[in-house]
Design an enzyme around this catalytic site. Structure first.
Site, PDB file in Angstrom:
ATOM      1  N   HIS A   1     -17.407   7.287 -39.697  1.00 17.83           N
ATOM      2  CA  HIS A   1     -16.972   6.361 -38.639  1.00 17.83           C
ATOM      3  C   HIS A   1     -18.168   5.951 -37.776  1.00 17.83           C
ATOM      4  O   HIS A   1     -18.440   6.613 -36.775  1.00 17.83           O
ATOM      5  CB  HIS A   1     -15.949   7.043 -37.735  1.00 17.83           C
ATOM      6  CG  HIS A   1     -14.645   7.334 -38.397  1.00 17.83           C
ATOM      7  ND1 HIS A   1     -13.552   6.522 -38.274  1.00 17.83           N
ATOM      8  CD2 HIS A   1     -14.261   8.355 -39.206  1.00 17.83           C
ATOM      9  CE1 HIS A   1     -12.538   7.027 -38.966  1.00 17.83           C
ATOM     10  NE2 HIS A   1     -12.950   8.147 -39.536  1.00 17.83           N
TER      11      HIS A   1
ATOM     12  N   THR B   1       0.812  -1.225   0.000  1.00 21.94           N
ATOM     13  CA  THR B   1       0.000   0.000   0.000  1.00 21.94           C
ATOM     14  C   THR B   1       0.847   1.277   0.000  1.00 21.94           C
ATOM     15  O   THR B   1       0.318   2.375  -0.127  1.00 21.94           O
ATOM     16  CB  THR B   1      -0.926   0.070   1.239  1.00 21.94           C
ATOM     17  OG1 THR B   1      -0.100   0.154   2.396  1.00 21.94           O
ATOM     18  CG2 THR B   1      -1.833  -1.137   1.330  1.00 21.94           C
TER      19      THR B   1
ATOM     20  N   GLU C   1     -18.295   3.647 -35.748  1.00 24.91           N
ATOM     21  CA  GLU C   1     -17.839   3.124 -34.451  1.00 24.91           C
ATOM     22  C   GLU C   1     -17.933   4.155 -33.322  1.00 24.91           C
ATOM     23  O   GLU C   1     -17.981   3.801 -32.158  1.00 24.91           O
ATOM     24  CB  GLU C   1     -16.406   2.580 -34.560  1.00 24.91           C
ATOM     25  CG  GLU C   1     -15.286   3.610 -34.714  1.00 24.91           C
ATOM     26  CD  GLU C   1     -15.007   4.013 -36.163  1.00 24.91           C
ATOM     27  OE1 GLU C   1     -15.910   3.860 -37.016  1.00 24.91           O
ATOM     28  OE2 GLU C   1     -13.903   4.507 -36.436  1.00 24.91           O
TER      29      GLU C   1
ATOM     30  N   CYS D   1     -13.772   4.521 -43.440  1.00 21.16           N
ATOM     31  CA  CYS D   1     -13.016   5.713 -43.846  1.00 21.16           C
ATOM     32  C   CYS D   1     -11.913   5.336 -44.837  1.00 21.16           C
ATOM     33  O   CYS D   1     -12.225   5.002 -45.968  1.00 21.16           O
ATOM     34  CB  CYS D   1     -12.504   6.475 -42.633  1.00 21.16           C
ATOM     35  SG  CYS D   1     -12.306   8.231 -43.001  1.00 21.16           S
ATOM     36  N   LEU D   2     -10.643   5.320 -44.414  1.00 18.65           N
ATOM     37  CA  LEU D   2      -9.623   4.902 -45.380  1.00 18.65           C
ATOM     38  C   LEU D   2      -9.943   3.495 -45.902  1.00 18.65           C
ATOM     39  O   LEU D   2      -9.665   3.173 -47.065  1.00 18.65           O
ATOM     40  CB  LEU D   2      -8.230   4.923 -44.733  1.00 18.65           C
ATOM     41  CG  LEU D   2      -7.083   4.469 -45.632  1.00 18.65           C
ATOM     42  CD1 LEU D   2      -6.913   5.374 -46.844  1.00 18.65           C
ATOM     43  CD2 LEU D   2      -5.762   4.415 -44.859  1.00 18.65           C
TER      44      LEU D   2
END
Ligand code: GLN
Length: 533
Positions: free
Chosen positions: A509, A190, A511, A383-384
């Site tokens: 995108h 700790t 996602e 995208c790409l």
């Protein structure tokens, strides 16, 4: 509920302990109790935003609906809480200083010497309170990047000290530390936590709650010891053990009463524990799934855990809702050739061709796209990735040899991917791409429409190059259809080969907008196609 309450989340001992997940979990638990919550991230680096940072530096760059290039923790906030964040949810030291310096140039400081305290700290405090005062959230959670003791985080710690003083019980500090296990001594230690809290106290901030990250269970005695040394109540020392998925963390916090401790300390009624039913159902489906779905991620950053964060999370969500266990095959596009492609991709159920910038590894993406198209493997180009699908189609179906994107080859004879008109005059790299949510109209006779079941959608973008409309007709005649179009600019947002099982590329995108309780329709439909293969 009255005035906005502010929760600060800081970290100590080491970075990467999961402050973003703890902040999201606290947010989730408070939201489940009916409170309105937002979460913001303050990053102590000097960049104005992470948009110019390499993924090796900072993992994925997340994009908000209003077009801010943001820290990836905002992705966690959105996925956990199903909220939308904006530019105001992500502040950096660069932005704080820029704003103060702009004010100085305008003469706003009336001849005063401009200093870290109070001018920089005032600007930080203004930003901390901005969303709370504008939108009257019940809770604003502020995560501070970096670790206590960093030189660059000092003005933030000082601002927290001042705010705790000003706001009294409306402010609360949560400190996340690490408790290492020394294998040789067979002991959990700790001391690093004690030192970290001392450091925080030396800056005038007394943590109200400690979250101890560890790989092993922490005994009640150990937590008692930490409480004693750190001036924190025993019940306010909680542990955050490693769990199989980050989405278990809110439940782990709830079991230890973290949300109740927060409410009690802030003088709010406690009431029943929220049931979190849909959340638990998601977790159950995830752990009950036994059959696998294998998805290849084709990209150049596959060895980096965080580079494709939102894609991985979206795939996991979609696999879970399809009752499948997600297995990812990482395929380094730089090493992919016509000779080894079958060996690497013949066994997968589907593949994602990842987003990216620059030419490194791009030829491998063409190889993957060709293999997927010829062998009818469900494929999602983002995208790409979508641009690569188009280029490959131009080269190998339309016979346009050396077709390319202007980004990769300025002299290509067939610029099927071209620079956007409004990008031609851009010289600065930061914050200048086509960013944020744009509208897209979907062709009703497409697989994409079957997935969305909507004609008008909004999705987030981050790119400079676009599908060249001069080639649209040729593509469509040969079987690659442009099925999503921006109604204002006529930009192609989605391409699809309807002949194939699932071969779809999106310029945007998706996602970024898939969340645990609202998985994205395209990912759901992609995984379904992969399973059916
Ligand atoms: N480099 C490409 C562009 O700028 C794609 C960007 C991306 O994949 N996010 O258009």
């Amino acid at each position: 509920m009255g005035e906005t309450k502010y929760i600060f989340v800081t970290g100590g001992v080491a970075s990467s302990l999961g402050k973003g997940i703890i902040s999201s979990s606290i947010g989730k638990l408070l939201q489940a109790r009916g409170y309105s919550v937002t979460i913001q991230k303050f990053d102590p680096y000097i960049n104005i935003d992470p948009g110019t940072l390499n993924p090796y530096e900072h993992g994925e760059c997340y994009v908000t609906v209003d077009g801010h290039e943001a820290d990836l923790d905002l992705g966690h906030y959105e996925r956990f809480l199903s909220i939308q964040t904006t530019k105001a949810n992500n502040i950096t030291t660069g932005r704080v200083y820029k704003s103060v310096i702009d004010k100085e140039r305008r003469g706003d400081f009336l001849g005063k010497t401009v200093q870290v305290v109070p001018h920089i700290t005032d600007e930080i405090k203004r930003n901390v309170k901005f969303l709370g005062s504008k939108y009257k959230f019940d809770f604003v959670i502020t995560e501070i990047g970096g670790t206590v003791g960093d030189i660059e985080s000092l003005p933030y710690m000082e601002s927290i000290r001042q705010l705790k003083w000003e706001l009294g019980p409306r402010a609360l500090s949560v400190h996340l530390t690490y408790v290492p296990f020394l294998a040789a001594a067979k002991e959990l230690k700790t001391k690093p936590t004690q030192h970290s809290v001392k450091e925080l106290q030396s800056l005038g901030v007394q943590p109200d709650i400690l979250v101890l990250r560890s790989e092993h269970d922490l005994s009640a005695d150990l937590r008692k010891k930490v409480a004693l040394f750190c001036n924190v109540e025993e019940s306010a020392v909680v542990q955050s053990m490693d769990v199989p998925t980050i989405y278990e963390v809110p439940l782990m916090m709830q079991r230890q009463g973290l949300d109740k401790t927060i409410l009690r300390k802030m003088g709010l009624p406690i009431g029943e524990d929220p049931a979190l039913k849909p959340w638990k159902e998601f977790l159950n489906r995830r752990s009950n799934a036994t059959e696998e779905v294998t998805i290849a991620l084709v990209g150049k950053y596959v060895e980096l855990q965080d580079a494709y964060k939102s894609i991985l999370e979206s795939l996991l969500q979609a696999a879970t809702y399809n009752d499948r266990k997600l297995k990812i095959e990482y395929v380094q596009s730089e090493q992919l050739t016509d000779e080894n492609v079958a060996e690497k991709l013949s066994k997968v159920d589907g593949m994602v061709i990842c987003p990216g910038f620059g030419s490194r590894g791009v030829e491998g993406k063409f190889v993957a796209a060709k293999y997927a198209r010829e062998n009818d493997i469900p494929t999602f180009g983002i995208c790409l990735g979508m641009q690569c699908m188009s280029i490959e189609f131009a080269r190998n179906v339309l016979g346009l040899e050396k077709a390319n994107s202007i980004e990769m080859d300025e002299k290509t004879p067939y610029n099927v991917i071209d620079i956007m008109e409004e990008q031609k005059a851009v010289t600065n790299l930061g914050g200048t791409m086509r960013l944020g949510a744009y509208e897209c109209v979907i062709n009703k006779a497409s697989k994409v429409y079957e997935a969305y079941k909507e004609e008008h959608i909004q999705e987030r973008h981050r790119h400079r190059y676009e599908f060249n409309n001069n080639y649209r007709e040729k593509f469509e005649e040969a079987g690659m259809k442009c099925v999503g179009i921006n109604p204002e600019s006529d930009l192609v947002e989605i391409v699809e080969i309807p002949e194939l099982r699932w071969y779809i590329g999106t310029q945007f995108h998706p996602e970024y907008s898939s969340t645990v309780l609202k998985p994205h329709p395209l990912f759901l439909s992609f995984i379904k196609a992969a399973i059916n293969k």
